[in-house]
Design an enzyme around this catalytic site. Sequence first.
Site, mmCIF file in Angstrom:
data_model
loop_
_atom_site.group_PDB
_atom_site.id
_atom_site.type_symbol
_atom_site.label_atom_id
_atom_site.label_comp_id
_atom_site.label_asym_id
_atom_site.label_seq_id
_atom_site.Cartn_x
_atom_site.Cartn_y
_atom_site.Cartn_z
ATOM 1 N N ARG A 15 -9.758 -21.390 -11.127
ATOM 2 C CA ARG A 15 -10.558 -20.178 -11.347
ATOM 3 C C ARG A 15 -9.896 -19.242 -12.350
ATOM 4 O O ARG A 15 -10.556 -18.668 -13.225
ATOM 5 C CB ARG A 15 -10.775 -19.442 -10.027
ATOM 6 N N LYS B 109 -9.622 -17.948 7.732
ATOM 7 C CA LYS B 109 -11.035 -17.710 7.412
ATOM 8 C C LYS B 109 -11.794 -18.995 7.085
ATOM 9 O O LYS B 109 -13.014 -19.002 7.090
ATOM 10 C CB LYS B 109 -11.193 -16.661 6.314
HETATM 11 C C1 DPM Z 1 -14.321 -18.672 2.556
HETATM 12 C C2 DPM Z 1 -14.888 -17.917 1.531
HETATM 13 C C3 DPM Z 1 -14.072 -18.095 0.398
HETATM 14 C C4 DPM Z 1 -13.021 -18.986 0.779
HETATM 15 C C5 DPM Z 1 -16.138 -17.065 1.650
HETATM 16 C C6 DPM Z 1 -15.868 -15.550 1.632
HETATM 17 C C7 DPM Z 1 -14.291 -17.506 -0.960
HETATM 18 C C8 DPM Z 1 -15.177 -18.378 -1.818
HETATM 19 C C9 DPM Z 1 -15.344 -17.851 -3.212
HETATM 20 C C10 DPM Z 1 -14.801 -18.822 3.944
HETATM 21 N N1 DPM Z 1 -13.210 -19.340 2.084
HETATM 22 O O1 DPM Z 1 -14.732 -15.071 1.527
HETATM 23 O O2 DPM Z 1 -16.851 -14.787 1.717
HETATM 24 O O3 DPM Z 1 -14.732 -16.848 -3.618
HETATM 25 O O4 DPM Z 1 -16.086 -18.470 -3.960
HETATM 26 C C11 DPM Z 1 -10.481 -19.055 0.471
HETATM 27 C C12 DPM Z 1 -9.505 -18.255 -0.183
HETATM 28 C C13 DPM Z 1 -8.455 -18.068 0.737
HETATM 29 C C14 DPM Z 1 -8.780 -18.770 1.888
HETATM 30 C C15 DPM Z 1 -9.587 -17.728 -1.562
HETATM 31 C C16 DPM Z 1 -10.351 -16.415 -1.691
HETATM 32 C C17 DPM Z 1 -7.159 -17.313 0.554
HETATM 33 C C18 DPM Z 1 -7.142 -15.990 1.322
HETATM 34 C C19 DPM Z 1 -6.936 -16.125 2.802
HETATM 35 C C20 DPM Z 1 -11.842 -19.505 -0.044
HETATM 36 N N2 DPM Z 1 -10.003 -19.378 1.678
HETATM 37 O O5 DPM Z 1 -11.091 -15.994 -0.786
HETATM 38 O O6 DPM Z 1 -10.180 -15.780 -2.750
HETATM 39 O O7 DPM Z 1 -6.026 -16.864 3.245
HETATM 40 O O8 DPM Z 1 -7.653 -15.460 3.542
#
Ligand code: DPM
Length: 333
Positions: free
Chosen positions: A147, A72
Amino acid sequence: MGTRKSQLARIQTDYVAEKLKTLYPDVHLEIVAMSTIGDKILDTALSKVMYNYSITSISLSNRVDLVVHSLKDLPTTLPNGFTIGAVLQRESPHDAVVLHPKNSGLTLDTLPDGSVIGTSSLRRAAQLKKRFPHLEFKDIRGNLNTRLKKLDEKEDYAAIILAAAGLKRMGWEARVSQVLGPEDCMYAVGQGALAVEVRARDCDILEMVSTLHHSETVLRCIAERAFLRRLEGGCSVPVAVNTEVKDSVLSLTGAVYSLDGADSLKEAMEISVDPGNKLESAADIQHVGVTAHNVPQCAQVAAEKLGVDLADLLLSKGAMEILTTARKLNDAR
Ligand code: DPM
């Protein structure tokens, strides 16, 4: 394999490394930490920065041949010369609620009026504001460890919202008090899936990692990424999806939201991804950045078309206005 410093990045890289070692015991695999500069930026999920950074590490040093990412966080258009050589079986794609210990036993529904929920995701905030108007939403930054610390050691947040997949990989499943289904919060494009990025011209490495592809995840994520690309959405727009494969039918629900969730558009479509008994040439084609020779091409073509068609449907109903306004307001924040 290059990795970043955060615990989640290490865990994800180690996980893929273990799989590769088992499959190819004779291949010499080494994990190198990519320079630690920029970690702060990386961990706030500015995927553009994160992405360019890892690419630079691959291409300039030539020391690194593979980088494991959360799918993502990868943009829908990769720079020339790079491709996603593997998309692994998806964990739960859903978002989860992690409560401040003092709120143990409560849910988003039963948290008191005015409770502050931490998330920097426009997608999560938009959907949850609409659904739970008694709650307030506040940005929270930093990697997962930071966090959780901010949640537990202060009184700033009643709860935070995180991806269930990340929590599981960190071994923090016990902190999940509620998993949000699509009626509460649809997930982000590619959420819960790991991707292995390689150089597109490294045929041997591409072939090696391609055995890690999980066909169903590949098709779902191609549809999701094609949807997002068509909407010209980056990683930080309020766009959400839900996909499913059942009896060789791929279904995609997609939605766009205004920042407060008051305006939204949501539609669903499906397409057959049954390869039938068509003869296929091993076409050297990427679909929204993914190279998967071992997944039927016609199914990949269908998945990509599904994403584009659904985006076009939403665009015909005014999705671009909603997203443009959201982007402008967010940039002005
Ligand atoms: C992206 C977003 C977030 C991450 C936006 C969304 C969350 C940001 C936030 C594109 N990347 O989800 O709408 O919560 O402030 C991210 C996480 C993971 C990959 C952590 C999370 C782990 C889960 C995965 C941050 N990127 O989303 O809690 O591998 O899909």
